[in-house]
Design a protein around this motif. Structure first.
Motif, PDB file in Angstrom:
ATOM      1  N   CYS A  94       0.818  -1.225   0.000  1.00 18.65           N
ATOM      2  CA  CYS A  94       0.000   0.000   0.000  1.00 18.65           C
ATOM      3  C   CYS A  94       0.846   1.268   0.000  1.00 18.65           C
ATOM      4  CB  CYS A  94      -0.937   0.000   1.206  1.00 18.65           C
ATOM      5  SG  CYS A  94      -2.197  -1.292   1.123  1.00 18.65           S
ATOM      6  N   GLY A  95       2.153   1.123   0.016  1.00 19.28           N
ATOM      7  CA  GLY A  95       3.019   2.296  -0.082  1.00 19.28           C
ATOM      8  C   GLY A  95       3.072   3.147   1.170  1.00 19.28           C
ATOM      9  N   VAL A  96       2.932   2.517   2.319  1.00 26.45           N
ATOM     10  CA  VAL A  96       3.063   3.237   3.577  1.00 26.45           C
ATOM     11  C   VAL A  96       4.167   2.575   4.397  1.00 26.45           C
ATOM     12  CG1 VAL A  96       0.649   3.946   3.618  1.00 26.45           C
ATOM     13  CG2 VAL A  96       1.308   1.815   4.729  1.00 26.45           C
ATOM     14  N   THR A  97       4.529   3.184   5.507  1.00 23.53           N
ATOM     15  CA  THR A  97       5.568   2.611   6.347  1.00 23.53           C
ATOM     16  C   THR A  97       4.959   1.732   7.432  1.00 23.53           C
ATOM     17  OG1 THR A  97       5.583   4.437   7.934  1.00 23.53           O
ATOM     18  CG2 THR A  97       6.973   4.669   5.975  1.00 23.53           C
ATOM     19  N   VAL A  98       5.768   0.807   7.915  1.00 26.01           N
ATOM     20  CA  VAL A  98       5.331  -0.039   9.020  1.00 26.01           C
ATOM     21  C   VAL A  98       5.025   0.823  10.235  1.00 26.01           C
ATOM     22  CG1 VAL A  98       6.078  -1.802  10.662  1.00 26.01           C
ATOM     23  CG2 VAL A  98       6.568  -2.083   8.224  1.00 26.01           C
ATOM     24  N   ARG A  99       5.841   1.842  10.447  1.00 22.37           N
ATOM     25  CA  ARG A  99       5.634   2.727  11.587  1.00 22.37           C
ATOM     26  C   ARG A  99       4.273   3.415  11.516  1.00 22.37           C
ATOM     27  NH1 ARG A  99      10.389   6.764  13.240  1.00 22.37           N
ATOM     28  NH2 ARG A  99      11.298   4.707  13.613  1.00 22.37           N
ATOM     29  N   THR A 100       3.854   3.788  10.298  1.00 23.87           N
ATOM     30  CA  THR A 100       2.538   4.426  10.127  1.00 23.87           C
ATOM     31  C   THR A 100       1.422   3.478  10.536  1.00 23.87           C
ATOM     32  OG1 THR A 100       3.273   5.886   8.350  1.00 23.87           O
ATOM     33  CG2 THR A 100       0.926   5.393   8.449  1.00 23.87           C
ATOM     34  N   LEU A 101       1.496   2.229  10.091  1.00 27.51           N
ATOM     35  CA  LEU A 101       0.463   1.251  10.442  1.00 27.51           C
ATOM     36  C   LEU A 101       0.473   0.957  11.937  1.00 27.51           C
ATOM     37  CD1 LEU A 101       0.771  -1.267   7.467  1.00 27.51           C
ATOM     38  CD2 LEU A 101      -0.928   0.532   7.805  1.00 27.51           C
ATOM     39  N   GLN A 102       1.649   0.926  12.526  1.00 31.65           N
ATOM     40  CA  GLN A 102       1.734   0.712  13.968  1.00 31.65           C
ATOM     41  C   GLN A 102       1.089   1.871  14.729  1.00 31.65           C
ATOM     42  OE1 GLN A 102       5.983   0.216  14.320  1.00 31.65           O
ATOM     43  NE2 GLN A 102       5.868  -2.029  14.157  1.00 31.65           N
ATOM     44  N   TYR A 103       1.310   3.080  14.213  1.00 33.18           N
ATOM     45  CA  TYR A 103       0.714   4.255  14.853  1.00 33.18           C
ATOM     46  C   TYR A 103      -0.797   4.227  14.722  1.00 33.18           C
ATOM     47  CZ  TYR A 103      -0.462   9.067  15.979  1.00 33.18           C
ATOM     48  OH  TYR A 103      -1.025  10.180  16.542  1.00 33.18           O
ATOM     49  N   TYR A 104      -1.308   3.867  13.539  1.00 33.88           N
ATOM     50  CA  TYR A 104      -2.750   3.775  13.342  1.00 33.88           C
ATOM     51  C   TYR A 104      -3.361   2.747  14.292  1.00 33.88           C
ATOM     52  CZ  TYR A 104      -2.370   6.510   8.999  1.00 33.88           C
ATOM     53  OH  TYR A 104      -2.145   7.499   8.073  1.00 33.88           O
ATOM     54  N   ASP A 105      -2.646   1.657  14.518  1.00 33.04           N
ATOM     55  CA  ASP A 105      -3.113   0.625  15.439  1.00 33.04           C
ATOM     56  C   ASP A 105      -3.144   1.164  16.872  1.00 33.04           C
ATOM     57  OD1 ASP A 105      -3.786  -1.676  16.768  1.00 33.04           O
ATOM     58  OD2 ASP A 105      -1.852  -2.668  16.449  1.00 33.04           O
ATOM     59  N   LYS A 106      -2.078   1.820  17.271  1.00 30.34           N
ATOM     60  CA  LYS A 106      -1.978   2.349  18.629  1.00 30.34           C
ATOM     61  C   LYS A 106      -3.055   3.394  18.912  1.00 30.34           C
ATOM     62  CE  LYS A 106       1.317   4.507  21.820  1.00 30.34           C
ATOM     63  NZ  LYS A 106       2.703   5.045  21.980  1.00 30.34           N
ATOM     64  N   SER A 107      -3.375   4.193  17.880  1.00 27.80           N
ATOM     65  CA  SER A 107      -4.380   5.249  18.057  1.00 27.80           C
ATOM     66  C   SER A 107      -5.801   4.739  17.888  1.00 27.80           C
ATOM     67  CB  SER A 107      -4.126   6.388  17.055  1.00 27.80           C
ATOM     68  OG  SER A 107      -4.267   5.926  15.718  1.00 27.80           O
ATOM     69  N   GLY A 108      -5.956   3.489  17.483  1.00 27.96           N
ATOM     70  CA  GLY A 108      -7.285   2.915  17.306  1.00 27.96           C
ATOM     71  C   GLY A 108      -7.922   3.212  15.971  1.00 27.96           C
ATOM     72  N   LEU A 109      -7.169   3.845  15.075  1.00 27.40           N
ATOM     73  CA  LEU A 109      -7.716   4.209  13.771  1.00 27.40           C
ATOM     74  C   LEU A 109      -7.795   3.008  12.838  1.00 27.40           C
ATOM     75  CD1 LEU A 109      -8.722   6.651  12.153  1.00 27.40           C
ATOM     76  CD2 LEU A 109      -6.376   6.992  11.357  1.00 27.40           C
ATOM     77  N   LEU A 110      -6.818   2.122  12.910  1.00 30.10           N
ATOM     78  CA  LEU A 110      -6.807   0.920  12.080  1.00 30.10           C
ATOM     79  C   LEU A 110      -6.173  -0.220  12.867  1.00 30.10           C
ATOM     80  CD1 LEU A 110      -7.268  -0.486   9.333  1.00 30.10           C
ATOM     81  CD2 LEU A 110      -4.951   0.223   8.700  1.00 30.10           C
ATOM     82  N   CYS A 111      -7.006  -0.980  13.524  1.00 29.73           N
ATOM     83  CA  CYS A 111      -6.518  -2.120  14.305  1.00 29.73           C
ATOM     84  C   CYS A 111      -6.554  -3.380  13.436  1.00 29.73           C
ATOM     85  CB  CYS A 111      -7.383  -2.334  15.537  1.00 29.73           C
ATOM     86  SG  CYS A 111      -7.385  -0.909  16.666  1.00 29.73           S
ATOM     87  N   PRO A 112      -5.551  -4.226  13.512  1.00 31.83           N
ATOM     88  CA  PRO A 112      -5.538  -5.456  12.702  1.00 31.83           C
ATOM     89  C   PRO A 112      -6.692  -6.366  13.091  1.00 31.83           C
ATOM     90  CG  PRO A 112      -3.820  -5.533  14.374  1.00 31.83           C
ATOM     91  CD  PRO A 112      -4.373  -4.131  14.398  1.00 31.83           C
ATOM     92  N   SER A 113      -7.142  -7.146  12.135  1.00 32.39           N
ATOM     93  CA  SER A 113      -8.262  -8.046  12.404  1.00 32.39           C
ATOM     94  C   SER A 113      -7.853  -9.242  13.247  1.00 32.39           C
ATOM     95  CB  SER A 113      -8.865  -8.536  11.081  1.00 32.39           C
ATOM     96  OG  SER A 113      -9.494  -7.467  10.408  1.00 32.39           O
ATOM     97  N   GLY A 114      -6.563  -9.505  13.295  1.00 27.43           N
ATOM     98  CA  GLY A 114      -6.113 -10.649  14.086  1.00 27.43           C
ATOM     99  C   GLY A 114      -4.611 -10.653  14.276  1.00 27.43           C
ATOM    100  N   TYR A 115      -4.152 -11.719  14.919  1.00 24.72           N
ATOM    101  CA  TYR A 115      -2.716 -11.867  15.163  1.00 24.72           C
ATOM    102  C   TYR A 115      -2.323 -13.314  14.882  1.00 24.72           C
ATOM    103  CZ  TYR A 115      -2.997  -7.361  17.566  1.00 24.72           C
ATOM    104  OH  TYR A 115      -3.196  -6.035  17.870  1.00 24.72           O
ATOM    105  N   SER A 116      -1.093 -13.464  14.462  1.00 19.33           N
ATOM    106  CA  SER A 116      -0.573 -14.812  14.235  1.00 19.33           C
ATOM    107  C   SER A 116      -0.247 -15.463  15.571  1.00 19.33           C
ATOM    108  CB  SER A 116       0.674 -14.743  13.359  1.00 19.33           C
ATOM    109  OG  SER A 116       1.740 -14.117  14.077  1.00 19.33           O
ATOM    110  N   GLU A 117       0.093 -16.740  15.526  1.00 17.56           N
ATOM    111  CA  GLU A 117       0.444 -17.431  16.758  1.00 17.56           C
ATOM    112  C   GLU A 117       1.666 -16.800  17.405  1.00 17.56           C
ATOM    113  OE1 GLU A 117       0.918 -21.550  15.984  1.00 17.56           O
ATOM    114  OE2 GLU A 117      -1.201 -21.887  15.509  1.00 17.56           O
ATOM    115  N   GLY A 118       2.494 -16.165  16.591  1.00 22.43           N
ATOM    116  CA  GLY A 118       3.676 -15.512  17.119  1.00 22.43           C
ATOM    117  C   GLY A 118       3.435 -14.071  17.543  1.00 22.43           C
ATOM    118  N   GLY A 119       2.182 -13.613  17.453  1.00 20.81           N
ATOM    119  CA  GLY A 119       1.835 -12.273  17.888  1.00 20.81           C
ATOM    120  C   GLY A 119       1.989 -11.197  16.826  1.00 20.81           C
ATOM    121  N   ARG A 120       2.157 -11.589  15.560  1.00 19.87           N
ATOM    122  CA  ARG A 120       2.307 -10.606  14.479  1.00 19.87           C
ATOM    123  C   ARG A 120       0.932 -10.120  14.027  1.00 19.87           C
ATOM    124  NH1 ARG A 120       6.006 -13.351   9.983  1.00 19.87           N
ATOM    125  NH2 ARG A 120       6.176 -11.188   9.277  1.00 19.87           N
TER     126      ARG A 120
END
Length: 267
Positions: free
Chosen positions: A18-44
């Motif tokens: 999508c042409g964004v940085t990992v840090r941007t997605l992490q920030y969106y997750d932390k702020s509640g704007l875009l939380c992942p739908s799930g996590y892998s067994e390893g917590g990814r």
């Protein structure tokens, strides 16, 4: 819950695609704007199709200048085909409006260049016009940011894309005249003030298709001083002082009665 065959993306994969940085997605997750739908067994973090649609809306609204707080209130659900279609329909309308504005600005620049090449001196008023047009052909461009989803959809249904360019041109002429009259300390009740009020009324009728109830949606946003951007101080002052008085006088003189629950610029 995801289907067994649904494709999921890690944060790194989604960032690359999508042409964004990992840090941007992490920030969106932390702020509640875009939380992942799930996590892998390893917590990814794992992102689904639904998350991608939400990210697309976030990036689109961000490109339009909205703050993250505003974006969080404007992202639409897109769980069905009809909802997804509406999301893209709204974005298409916004882009079509911007395209019309860009085309108008290009036409103005072409005309200015022709005058320069002909040896004519370009006056300060034309330079100021180009400067204003370079920002936006709609001086009240901030209004949709402060309207609800229902209000925006209401206007979209009543204002086709073909009419946007002509409306913005009229609105630009109106705002320039408004600022000029206010700067010259003209009286809102005077002849020029009332001509301006009539111009405003005609624009309102054009925008609302004669539906007076929509005046509340426009006016309630305009009169809220907190909605105005900092770089629109001149238009804000002229609108909230000169225009309000001119419109009130115009409505009384022409015996125009608005719905009792109306509010806004003419109140």
């Amino acid at each position: 819950m995801h289907s067994e065959h649904e494709q999921l993306f890690t944060v790194g994969e989604l960032a690359r695609k999508c042409g964004v940085t990992v840090r941007t997605l992490q920030y969106y997750d932390k702020s509640g704007l875009l939380c992942p739908s799930g996590y892998s067994e390893g917590g990814r973090r794992l992102y689904s199709r639904r998350d991608i649609i939400r990210l697309q809306q976030i990036l689109f609204l961000k490109s339009m200048g909205f703050s993250l707080e505003e974006i969080s209130q404007k992202v639409l659900p897109a769980d069905s085909a009809a909802e997804l279609t509406q999301v893209f329909k709204n974005q298409k309308t916004i882009l079509a409006r911007q395209l019309a504005q860009i085309q108008q600005t290009i036409a103005r620049l072409d005309k200015i260049m022709e005058e320069i090449q002909s040896g004519n001196e370009v006056g300060i008023e034309k330079l100021l016009m180009i400067t204003r047009a370079s920002r936006s052909d709609n001086p009240y461009f901030f209004l949709p940011r402060h309207m609800s989803k229902e209000q925006i959809e209401y206007f979209i249904q009543r204002f086709d894309e073909d009419g946007t360019s002509d409306f913005n041109k009229k609105l630009l002429e109106f705002s320039a005249k408004l600022i000029d009259l206010h700067g010259r300390n003209e009286k809102p009740e005077g002849a020029e003030g009332q001509q301006l009020a009539e111009m405003w009324w005609n624009l309102v009728m054009l925008k609302t298709k004669g539906d007076l109830s929509l005046i509340h949606d426009i006016g309630s946003v305009i009169i809220n001083e907190n909605n105005w951007p900092q770089d629109a101080a001149d238009l804000k002052d002229a609108t909230l002082t000169f225009l309000r008085k001119a419109v009130l006088t115009y409505l009384r003189k022409n015996n125009i009665k608005l719905p009792k629950n109306h509010g806004g610029i003419d109140k």
